[in-house]
Write an enzyme that holds these catalytic residues in place. Structure first.
Site, PDB file in Angstrom:
ATOM      1  N   CYS A  85       0.837  -1.201   0.000  1.00 37.33           N
ATOM      2  CA  CYS A  85       0.000   0.000   0.000  1.00 37.33           C
ATOM      3  C   CYS A  85       0.877   1.260   0.000  1.00 37.33           C
ATOM      4  O   CYS A  85       1.572   1.518  -0.960  1.00 37.33           O
ATOM      5  CB  CYS A  85      -0.979  -0.064   1.172  1.00 37.33           C
ATOM      6  SG  CYS A  85      -2.344   1.101   1.023  1.00 37.33           S
ATOM      7  N   HIS A 202      -3.571  -5.736   0.970  1.00 35.47           N
ATOM      8  CA  HIS A 202      -2.948  -5.939   2.284  1.00 35.47           C
ATOM      9  C   HIS A 202      -2.932  -7.410   2.695  1.00 35.47           C
ATOM     10  O   HIS A 202      -3.839  -7.853   3.404  1.00 35.47           O
ATOM     11  CB  HIS A 202      -3.739  -5.157   3.343  1.00 35.47           C
ATOM     12  CG  HIS A 202      -3.529  -3.689   3.298  1.00 35.47           C
ATOM     13  ND1 HIS A 202      -2.486  -3.078   3.951  1.00 35.47           N
ATOM     14  CD2 HIS A 202      -4.224  -2.703   2.682  1.00 35.47           C
ATOM     15  CE1 HIS A 202      -2.548  -1.767   3.737  1.00 35.47           C
ATOM     16  NE2 HIS A 202      -3.591  -1.509   2.970  1.00 35.47           N
ATOM     17  N   GLU A 204      -1.207  -8.757   4.969  1.00 34.34           N
ATOM     18  CA  GLU A 204      -1.051  -8.884   6.433  1.00 34.34           C
ATOM     19  C   GLU A 204      -2.399  -8.820   7.155  1.00 34.34           C
ATOM     20  O   GLU A 204      -2.493  -9.148   8.328  1.00 34.34           O
ATOM     21  CB  GLU A 204      -0.085  -7.799   6.958  1.00 34.34           C
ATOM     22  CG  GLU A 204      -0.657  -6.407   7.140  1.00 34.34           C
ATOM     23  CD  GLU A 204      -0.767  -5.603   5.846  1.00 34.34           C
ATOM     24  OE1 GLU A 204      -0.657  -6.203   4.756  1.00 34.34           O
ATOM     25  OE2 GLU A 204      -0.998  -4.383   5.922  1.00 34.34           O
TER      26      GLU A 204
END
Lengths: 225, 79
Positions: A85, A202, A204
């Site tokens: 990002c 994302h 994560e």
């Protein structure tokens, strides 16, 4: 394996990425951007967020911070670099990745789970995925509209440097499945040596069934190999 | 010595903000509007006496930080 997460004022995904890395048994260190020395790392992560409030251009100020000189040196000596990002935006501002991220075509901040397709699974970042596997991953950005010149786009295609493309649930890559206007639905790219990955989604955020899914986990398990 | 720098998106790069401003003006009844491109404006004061070296410094500032040369053009004017 050792990892370092670079933290800027305004980073807000740094702790999430640390949790993901530690879950995969990385020995992780958080590095404040004013540091001038990087501990020896196998992987450096530039996390998501809004470094410096997105002043000037997203990632522009963070891209000039002291620690970035060390990140560039490490990248040139083959260290793995992952930018997610805002981290992707920062990597383009440093020149480690070519191209840039423009404002979303619809001018809206987009926060939703989208589908992306694994375009190349023959890399250190993606070897635990199947080729053309469809992942459901969260995106949350205002400037995610990937743009680059024709020549670079041809190189990305020819050298299989496109990591992920936005697609629909069936894997179709078209305008309807493109959330932000990115050229050729590109969601993530590698550099020519494939030791740097920049991506807007994302992974994560997708490491736990309880809060989302585990579609992001294999990115980290690919890296630990 | 003071300079102004105007940064705009290159001709081929889509400028959605400019487009929205343009459409709004058209909706407000503005006639004969051909196009709007939105940009950024900087005013820079440099501690130099010689104009040539001052402009060189401002150009360096633009190239190193203010402008993303992949997508943006810039113009420097003395003020």
């Amino acid at each position: 394996m050792k990892s370092s997460v670079i933290v800027f004022p305004g980073s807000n995904c740094d702790r999430d990425i640390a949790v993901a890395l530690e879950k995969m048994q990385f020995k992780n260190t958080m590095i404040w951007h004013k540091e001038t020395v990087l501990p020896k790392s196998d992987l450096i992560v530039i996390p998501g967020g809004f470094s410096y409030g997105d002043y000037l251009r997203s990632g522009a100020i963070a891209g000039k911070s002291k620690i970035i000189d060390e990140v560039i040196k490490a990248a040139n000596s083959g260290c793995l670099i992952l930018g997610i990002c805002n981290g992707f935006q920062i990597l383009t501002e440093t020149g480690l990745l070519r191209g840039t991220l423009l404002r979303n075509k619809n001018l809206k901040f987009i926060n939703k789970d989208v589908r992306i397709r694994v375009m190349n699974n023959d890399t250190k970042f993606s070897n635990k995925y199947k080729k053309d596997q469809i992942l459901k991953i969260n995106i949350a950005h205002n400037e995610g509209n990937f743009f680059t010149d024709r020549k670079h786009l041809e190189e990305l295609k020819k050298d299989e440097l496109i990591a992920f493309k936005y697609c629909d649930e069936k894997g179709n890559i078209n305008e309807e499945s493109n959330p932000n206007g990115s050229i050729d639905n590109i969601a993530g790219i590698f550099n020519s040596k494939k030791n740097i990955l920049g991506m807007m989604p994302h992974p994560e955020r997708m490491i736990d069934e309880v809060i989302s899914n585990k579609d992001g986990l294999n990115l980290f398990s690919s890296l630990i190999n | 010595m003071k300079f102004s720098v105007t940064v705009t998106l290159k001709k081929d790069v889509l400028d959605p903000q400019g487009k929205v401003v343009q459409n709004t003006l058209i909706n407000m009844g503005m006639k004969n509007l051909k196009g709007i491109r939105q940009g950024k404006h900087f005013e820079i004061d440099v501690d130099e006496i010689d104009q040539v070296s001052a402009e060189k410094k401002v150009d360096e500032i633009c190239k190193k930080l203010l402008v993303n040369l992949i997508i943006e053009d810039y113009k420097i004017n003395k003020i």
